[in-house]
Design a protein around this motif. Structure first.
Motif, PDB file in Angstrom:
ATOM      1  N   THR A 168      25.568   7.224  -6.274  1.00  0.00           N
ATOM      2  CA  THR A 168      25.461   7.882  -7.575  1.00  0.00           C
ATOM      3  C   THR A 168      25.616   6.856  -8.682  1.00  0.00           C
ATOM      4  N   PHE A 169      24.662   6.850  -9.605  1.00  0.00           N
ATOM      5  CA  PHE A 169      24.643   5.867 -10.686  1.00  0.00           C
ATOM      6  C   PHE A 169      25.026   6.496 -12.016  1.00  0.00           C
ATOM      7  N   GLY A 170      25.553   5.663 -12.923  1.00  0.00           N
ATOM      8  CA  GLY A 170      25.731   6.046 -14.312  1.00  0.00           C
ATOM      9  C   GLY A 170      24.445   5.808 -15.087  1.00  0.00           C
ATOM     10  N   THR A 171      24.483   6.082 -16.388  1.00  0.00           N
ATOM     11  CA  THR A 171      23.295   5.943 -17.229  1.00  0.00           C
ATOM     12  C   THR A 171      23.073   4.515 -17.705  1.00  0.00           C
ATOM     13  N   GLY A 172      24.043   3.649 -17.479  1.00  0.00           N
ATOM     14  CA  GLY A 172      23.862   2.241 -17.793  1.00  0.00           C
ATOM     15  C   GLY A 172      24.308   1.832 -19.183  1.00  0.00           C
ATOM     16  N   THR A 173      24.542   0.531 -19.329  1.00  0.00           N
ATOM     17  CA  THR A 173      24.873  -0.090 -20.613  1.00  0.00           C
ATOM     18  C   THR A 173      23.934  -1.266 -20.810  1.00  0.00           C
ATOM     19  N   ARG A 174      23.275  -1.297 -21.977  1.00  0.00           N
ATOM     20  CA  ARG A 174      22.410  -2.443 -22.274  1.00  0.00           C
ATOM     21  C   ARG A 174      23.240  -3.510 -22.980  1.00  0.00           C
ATOM     22  N   LEU A 175      23.382  -4.647 -22.322  1.00  0.00           N
ATOM     23  CA  LEU A 175      24.153  -5.760 -22.872  1.00  0.00           C
ATOM     24  C   LEU A 175      23.206  -6.806 -23.439  1.00  0.00           C
ATOM     25  N   THR A 176      23.468  -7.181 -24.673  1.00  0.00           N
ATOM     26  CA  THR A 176      22.688  -8.246 -25.310  1.00  0.00           C
ATOM     27  C   THR A 176      23.631  -9.369 -25.711  1.00  0.00           C
ATOM     28  N   ILE A 177      23.345 -10.562 -25.238  1.00  0.00           N
ATOM     29  CA  ILE A 177      24.160 -11.736 -25.569  1.00  0.00           C
ATOM     30  C   ILE A 177      23.491 -12.467 -26.729  1.00  0.00           C
ATOM     31  N   ILE A 178      24.260 -12.704 -27.769  1.00  0.00           N
ATOM     32  CA  ILE A 178      23.725 -13.335 -28.978  1.00  0.00           C
ATOM     33  C   ILE A 178      24.064 -14.824 -28.969  1.00  0.00           C
ATOM     34  N   PRO A 179      23.059 -15.685 -29.218  1.00  0.00           N
ATOM     35  CA  PRO A 179      23.345 -17.128 -29.202  1.00  0.00           C
ATOM     36  C   PRO A 179      24.204 -17.541 -30.397  1.00  0.00           C
ATOM     37  N   GLN A 184      28.766 -12.140 -28.497  1.00  0.00           N
ATOM     38  CA  GLN A 184      28.478 -13.547 -28.773  1.00  0.00           C
ATOM     39  C   GLN A 184      28.536 -14.350 -27.475  1.00  0.00           C
ATOM     40  N   GLU A 185      27.612 -15.283 -27.357  1.00  0.00           N
ATOM     41  CA  GLU A 185      27.596 -16.162 -26.181  1.00  0.00           C
ATOM     42  C   GLU A 185      28.947 -16.838 -26.007  1.00  0.00           C
ATOM     43  N   LYS A 186      29.365 -16.974 -24.757  1.00  0.00           N
ATOM     44  CA  LYS A 186      30.600 -17.614 -24.316  1.00  0.00           C
ATOM     45  C   LYS A 186      31.819 -16.713 -24.444  1.00  0.00           C
TER      46      LYS A 186
END
Lengths: 114, 116
Positions: free
Chosen positions: A103-114, A14-16
């Motif tokens: 060396t990189f990891g596979t990543g995390t997709r972050l989605t912020i919800i209004p 959630q946003e904030k």
């Protein structure tokens, strides 16, 4: 050989609110660096924050801080007061002293919800 | 103007085509890199150039051929690619090749390559 593990493929926040993105690493070297990069949909990887293995204080850059726990080999990224513009892929990465390879990891997709 | 510029942004090519990816950095850096980013995989380092000399070739197939004519420009020449080569190709630069752990990379926006 060094390895980065990011166990969260995706997160919704959630946003904030504050958010913690997990990163663990594996290396037998004593001298290394840990990075976090942000990749928005435009594709560019944007440097966020750096932590050296000998740094005693956790790194901070504005709303970003790195929770460095050396004994656990973890380097979690904390984003305070999340904003809609924080929605992106986040990558943890590690460098070793004198080594050209990041060396990189596979990543995390972050989605912020209004 | 961004520090690292890549062209084209998108490229679709057949397996028999020859194309080139271009990268230009405006940061006065001495080192440049090509990375490959495939879905659900970590970024893979392909090539490293330091002062126009190749210092690392990370077991990349010969159908990928890099060229670094000067410290500001880096090319990736492509020929007879395979569908599994479809990926985002990212160029990066750093002040120097990573002699210290805090040498950070500056990336371009990448070229999204599709091989049909």
């Amino acid at each position: 050989a060094q390895k980065i593990t990011q166990t969260q493929p995706g997160m919704f926040v959630q946003e904030k609110e504050a958010v913690t993105l997990d990163c663990t690493y594996d290396t037998s070297d004593q001298s290394y660096g840990l990075f976090w990069y942000k990749q928005p949909s435009s594709g560019e990887m944007i440097f966020l924050i750096y932590q050296g293995s000998y740094d005693e204080q956790n790194a901070t850059e504005g709303r970003y801080s790195l929770n460095f726990q050396k004994a656990r080999k973890s380097a979690n990224l904390v984003i305070s007061a999340s904003q809609l513009g924080d929605s992106a892929m986040y990558f943890c990465a590690m460098s070793l002293s004198g080594n050209e390879k990041l060396t990189f990891g596979t990543g995390t997709r972050l989605t912020i919800i209004p | 103007e961004t520090g690292v510029t890549q062209t084209p942004r998108h490229l679709v090519m057949g397996m028999t085509n020859k194309k080139s990816l271009k990268c230009e950095q405006h940061l006065g850096h001495n080192a440049m890199y090509w990375y490959k980013q495939s879905a659900k995989k970590p970024l893979e380092l392909m090539f490293v150039y330091s002062l126009e000399e190749r210092v690392e070739n990370n077991s990349v197939p010969s159908r990928f051929s890099p060229e670094c004519p000067n410290s500001s420009h880096l090319f990736l020449h492509l020929h007879t690619l395979q569908p599994e080569d479809s990926a985002l190709y990212l160029c990066a630069s750093s002040q120097d090749v990573r002699v210290s752990t805090n040498e950070k990379l500056f990336f371009g926006s990448g070229t999204q390559l599709s091989v049909l």
